[in-house]
Design a protein around this motif. Sequence first.
Motif, mmCIF file in Angstrom:
data_model
loop_
_atom_site.group_PDB
_atom_site.id
_atom_site.type_symbol
_atom_site.label_atom_id
_atom_site.label_comp_id
_atom_site.label_asym_id
_atom_site.label_seq_id
_atom_site.Cartn_x
_atom_site.Cartn_y
_atom_site.Cartn_z
ATOM 1 N N SER A 12 -57.486 -52.262 -45.768
ATOM 2 C CA SER A 12 -56.346 -52.305 -46.668
ATOM 3 C C SER A 12 -56.018 -50.902 -47.186
ATOM 4 O O SER A 12 -54.869 -50.479 -47.216
ATOM 5 C CB SER A 12 -56.689 -53.249 -47.816
ATOM 6 N N CYS A 143 -56.745 -57.115 -52.477
ATOM 7 C CA CYS A 143 -55.986 -57.274 -51.231
ATOM 8 C C CYS A 143 -54.552 -57.752 -51.483
ATOM 9 O O CYS A 143 -53.616 -57.301 -50.832
ATOM 10 C CB CYS A 143 -56.678 -58.274 -50.312
ATOM 11 N N TYR A 156 -51.722 -58.639 -45.593
ATOM 12 C CA TYR A 156 -52.258 -59.548 -46.599
ATOM 13 C C TYR A 156 -51.045 -60.266 -47.187
ATOM 14 O O TYR A 156 -50.127 -59.600 -47.666
ATOM 15 C CB TYR A 156 -52.989 -58.785 -47.709
ATOM 16 N N ASN A 185 -59.479 -60.027 -40.367
ATOM 17 C CA ASN A 185 -58.604 -60.479 -41.445
ATOM 18 C C ASN A 185 -58.435 -61.989 -41.462
ATOM 19 O O ASN A 185 -58.196 -62.580 -42.513
ATOM 20 C CB ASN A 185 -57.233 -59.818 -41.329
#
Length: 214
Positions: A12, A143, A156, A185
Amino acid sequence: MRARLLAGLFISLLATQSWAAEENSAAPFPVGDAEAGAGKAAVCGACHGLDGNSVDPQYPKLAGQSAAYTSRHLELYKSGERENAIMAGFSAALSSDDMHDIGAYFAGQTALTGVADETLVEAGQALYRGGDENRGIPACLACHGPGGGGNPLVPYPALSGQHANYSADMLRRYRDGAVYGEGANAAVMADVAKQLTDQEIDALASYLEGLHAR
Ligand code: HEC
Ligand code: HEC
């Protein structure tokens, strides 16, 4: 588990930084045509709302969602990796380009936020912002962003404004171990939600419905 979460956070951060550094270069995934997407999304409006703000809470809001997230999940419905009879039908005829166009269209819409339940909002906010270190629950904002806007590059997903029953449903599925598709992810939320109680899920979901960001 910790390692996977940390890897997610790291990705991220990397994504955010490279975005800042390469603002003018091409996005790391295909960018759809929002105008073409508007026409292709008309059929979705019956359930999700023409602008992606569904009125009936059994249908998730798509307004303000990142294009990469929407197109990825359309692919997953089409391949059957995310099982849902209705969405299998509506994704079957879509090409990859259609999915990117539709994703771009909904990403350009603004999610209308709802109202959080006052009796739940405090507990939801505390967990969303701070997590619970002792139980290995990370802060969601790491996130999904402080306002629930997500990070469109990873992606995200954006969570703010979503119908509480839908967010709660997703969190229970992740708690049961749901992983849609492949990659680090995809598996992250099964780890995150593992320890959440029903009460915490309802508090988080209600907090998210009232969060203004996307
Ligand atoms: C008849 C109602 C209906 C129509 C029409 C419909 N959907 Fe859906 N959609 C649903 C339902 C129900 C779900 C939740 C499915 C689940 O639980 O996985 C959903 C879920 C989704 C999701 C996942 C959202 C998230 O945040 O996880 C996306 C993306 C989506 N739909 C896109 C579309 C698009 C694009 C179209 C048009 C091509 C469309 N839908 C048409 C009912 C519909
Ligand atoms: C390490 C990063 C990370 C953290 C921390 C995290 N999430 Fe997520 N979240 C994700 C990813 C990635 C997805 C998409 C997974 C997929 O595609 O199925 C997601 C999906 C979701 C969804 C489904 C969204 C939709 O539209 O269907 C909800 C709800 C959610 N997260 C809530 C939370 C909550 C609440 C917390 C904190 C307790 C949290 N997340 C912490 C990365 C994270």
